[in-house]
Design a protein around this motif. Structure first.
Motif, short mmCIF file in Angstrom:
data_model
loop_
_atom_site.label_atom_id
_atom_site.label_comp_id
_atom_site.label_asym_id
_atom_site.label_seq_id
_atom_site.Cartn_x
_atom_site.Cartn_y
_atom_site.Cartn_z
N LYS A 185 3.75 4.38 -13.23
CA LYS A 185 4.78 3.38 -13.58
C LYS A 185 5.74 3.08 -12.44
O LYS A 185 6.50 2.13 -12.52
N VAL A 186 5.74 3.94 -11.42
CA VAL A 186 6.78 3.79 -10.39
C VAL A 186 6.21 3.16 -9.12
O VAL A 186 5.00 3.19 -8.89
N ASP A 187 7.11 2.61 -8.30
CA ASP A 187 6.67 1.98 -7.05
C ASP A 187 6.39 3.03 -5.98
O ASP A 187 5.55 2.85 -5.12
N ILE A 188 7.21 4.10 -6.03
CA ILE A 188 7.09 5.14 -5.01
C ILE A 188 6.83 6.47 -5.72
O ILE A 188 7.55 6.83 -6.66
N GLY A 224 0.85 -1.19 0.00
CA GLY A 224 0.00 0.00 0.00
C GLY A 224 0.89 1.23 0.00
O GLY A 224 1.78 1.34 -0.83
N SER A 225 0.71 2.10 0.99
CA SER A 225 1.50 3.34 1.02
C SER A 225 2.68 3.22 1.99
O SER A 225 3.28 4.22 2.37
N ASP A 226 3.01 1.98 2.39
CA ASP A 226 4.16 1.77 3.27
C ASP A 226 5.35 1.25 2.49
O ASP A 226 5.20 0.48 1.54
N ILE A 227 6.54 1.71 2.92
CA ILE A 227 7.79 1.09 2.45
C ILE A 227 8.16 0.08 3.52
O ILE A 227 8.21 0.42 4.71
N ILE A 283 -3.54 13.63 -2.90
CA ILE A 283 -2.88 12.50 -3.60
C ILE A 283 -3.79 11.28 -3.45
O ILE A 283 -4.05 10.82 -2.33
N ASP A 284 -4.30 10.81 -4.60
CA ASP A 284 -5.26 9.70 -4.47
C ASP A 284 -4.65 8.35 -4.84
O ASP A 284 -5.33 7.43 -5.21
N MET A 285 -3.30 8.27 -4.75
CA MET A 285 -2.65 6.99 -5.11
C MET A 285 -2.33 6.22 -3.82
O MET A 285 -1.83 6.80 -2.85
N ASP A 286 -2.59 4.95 -3.85
CA ASP A 286 -2.23 4.11 -2.70
C ASP A 286 -0.80 3.61 -2.87
O ASP A 286 -0.54 2.44 -3.10
#
Ligand code: GCU
Length: 610
Positions: free
Chosen positions: A479-482, A310-313, A506-509
């Motif tokens: 296209k990117v992971d982060i 999700g939105s965690d690294i 920002i509506d990207m998870d």
């Protein structure tokens, strides 16, 4: 006419033959013969050493003649005409850029020739000899004993050439033509915000290798298979097929034997049970020893996994917040290219003093001391290629140059646990051609290394309807992971006293990294905090920006711009800039500005919240 055609044909053949050999993996820990030190040099603004007066290259012509600098011709008698003499010429230190070594070369952009004589102690004609360069900015043509080894373009990545058939025990010489002129179709292109330091900017080393040696290998914890080290070993030489190779990790009581295939390659999967995962809080490195029939090499490798959820690294299955800072490859105290382990210790030591666990190595691959030291210190790294601003997106040759530099840095650092993010670009203007160019780079990266995360520094802007609401509308974000972007609200546009009122939509998870924010300040200039260029203004911008960013739900990291002031030809405002970009938190005298302590405090409080 026939002669011209013959020369043209030879040149084309030459260029195909002169690719640089596959990169020696982990040359750093091999015993080598260093060619660092004083090299003679000749400034060649008019390319006299490379072209005749009809502007035809000496290079590759059957009889280049005395005028070709790379022949190092000496007059045979008092009548002879030779219009250059390396041995009578001044010297520059290698590694090192020429701009910061010689006043008269400070602004020089052009061609400069280097020459170094060398012997090979214990020369053994049954061995193979490679010449390795940590980097040369920007184009390098390499000649040994008058013979061309090859040419390399790209100012920040390593390359090597085999020179076995050209060298002998004594009286050898290497000549390098370096050209650091910027060009629209190169990578980077004409416009950047950093000094175009030219020269042999990193180590130069000779490696003596067995006839069949261990050329390359990768050993990484495979995030798709729990507790398995996956990778490969590649041999180079006539006896590579069906060759016996062993891999041992003594501390883990691992000792595996393999037989190479016909191509001299071994694909390996090594299950590991009890081991200490490498992390920023526990930078555990294991000695890995690879032994073939004729060669042996050891490395220090950390085993970890890095992924997003999700939105965690997620590092080794645990969410991590990236407390970062941006760094240029410059020793600010010397005002020149950083290259040594001492330079790396200074820069990464400052990052640790700030409380960082993460560093963005902007905007190009730094020297490999940085990744090796980060492995030891427990710093996570963002590495980047200089696809910066207005690259020629529609030029296939430009794309090849970008991909070549990407593959060179991935090849060099693929065994470094500290490297977690490959960055494709910085602040690039949106277009269909740019999207295709960058998407191809993403595909190439996943081919070369599917274990790390991909990002790029994008840009945000205020919404038409309410410019207190910031958005990132960039198709490349898919296209990117982060999702990373630079934001300069309060410095480039927007009022500093309005920062507290802005927010991002920002509506990207996906995890979000703020890859730049900052303000310029001349260290020691004090005024009220609404006066631009004062330390107080920079301090206020940090005080206002940090808590505002913290409101972004997906925020997983920040890398403020920038650790230290750095030279830039774009920043000429007297008295505040004078050729320096002043967004550093540390000045060229090593003094910390007030904002340094604001960021340090913010990170220490973050630590407390955990
Ligand atoms: C840009 C760019 C940096 C530059 C900085 C600045 O975002 O990425 O390379 O130095 O802003 O303007 O200082």
């Amino acid at each position: 006419m026939k002669k011209q055609l013959l020369i043209a044909a030879l040149l084309i053949l030459n260029s195909f033959l002169l690719f640089s050999n596959t990169l020696l993996q982990n040359n750093y820990l091999r015993e080598g013969i260093s060619l660092n030190g004083k090299w003679n040099y000749i400034v060649d603004m008019y390319e006299t050493g490379y072209y005749n007066y009809r502007w035809q290259p000496h290079d590759g012509s059957p009889n280049p003649g005395a005028g070709a600098f790379y022949t190092n011709t000496k007059p045979q008698n008092k009548m002879d005409l030779v219009e250059y003499d390396f041995d009578a010429s001044p010297t520059l230190l290698v590694p090192g850029d020429w701009n910061s070594q010689e006043e008269k070369l400070f602004y020089y952009e052009g061609t400069l020739w280097y020459k170094k004589s060398f012997d090979i102690p214990n020369y053994d004609s049954s061995k193979r000899y490679y010449l390795h360069f940590g980097a040369v900015n920007y184009r390098a043509d390499i000649y040994v004993n008058g013979q061309k080894l090859g040419m390399h373009k790209g100012g920040f990545t390593p390359f090597n050439f085999e020179m076995t058939k050209h060298v002998k025990a004594t009286d050898n010489f290497v000549i390098v033509r370096v050209d650091n002129k910027r060009a629209a179709d190169e990578v980077p292109t004409l416009n950047t915000d950093w000094w175009n330091y030219g020269g042999i900017t990193r180590d130069v080393t000779i490696y003596e290798l067995s006839p069949t040696f261990i050329e390359d290998y990768s050993l990484q914890l495979d995030k798709s298979k729990k507790n398995v080290i996956a990778g490969f070993i590649q041999l180079n030489g006539d006896n590579k097929a069906n060759s016996k190779v062993s891999v041992s990790i003594p501390e883990l009581k691992i000792n595996k034997s393999y037989t190479a295939d016909q191509e001299g390659q071994i694909k390996l999967e090594i299950p590991i049970k009890k081991y200490e995962a490498w992390s920023d809080t526990n930078p555990k490195l294991y000695e890995v020893i690879i032994t073939s029939q004729e060669d042996k090499i050891s490395d220090k490798i950390g085993f970890r996994t890095i992924e997003t959820k999700g939105s965690d690294i997620v590092l080794n299955g645990k969410t991590v917040f990236l407390k970062g800072i941006c760094i240029h490859e410059e020793n600010v105290m010397r005002g020149g290219r950083a290259h040594s382990m001492e330079d790396a210790r200074m820069l990464l030591g400052w990052a640790k003093e700030l409380g960082c666990n993460f560093v963005r190595l902007a905007h190009y691959p730094h020297n490999e001391n940085m990744a090796r030291l980060a492995d030891e210190m427990g710093l996570l790294l963002w590495e980047e290629i200089p696809v910066y601003w207005t690259i020629q997106w529609g030029n296939t040759e430009t794309y090849k140059k970008a991909e070549q530099q990407l593959s060179e840095v991935i090849n060099r650092d693929k065994n470094r646990a500290s490297v977690i993010i490959w960055s494709m670009a910085n602040e690039t203007p949106m277009s269909d051609e740019r999207l295709r160019f960058l998407s191809k780079l993403v595909d190439a990266t996943r081919q070369l290394d599917n274990q790390r995360l991909i990002s790029a520094a994008l840009e945000d802007h205020g919404k038409e309807s309410d410019n207190n609401i910031m958005v990132v509308e960039d198709p490349f974000a898919e296209k990117v992971d982060i999702l990373s972007f630079n934001q300069y609200y309060g410095w480039y546009g927007g009022d500093i006293d309005n920062i507290k009122n802005i927010r991002w939509e920002i509506d990207m998870d996906k995890p979000v990294i703020i890859s730049e924010f900052g303000a310029g300040a001349l260290q020691g200039y004090h005024a009220d905090n609404m006066t631009r260029w004062s330390e107080e203004f920079q301090e206020l911008l940090y005080e206002e920006t940090l808590p505002t960013l913290a409101k972004i739900p997906q925020l997983s990291g920040i890398t403020p711009w920038i650790l230290a002031d750095f030279r830039s030809p774009r920043r000429m405002l007297i008295p505040y800039q004078d050729g320096w970009n002043r967004k550093g938190l540390i000045s060229e005298t090593g003094n910390r500005k007030k904002a340094f302590f604001t960021l340090q405090q913010f990170y220490s409080e973050l630590e407390l919240e955990k």
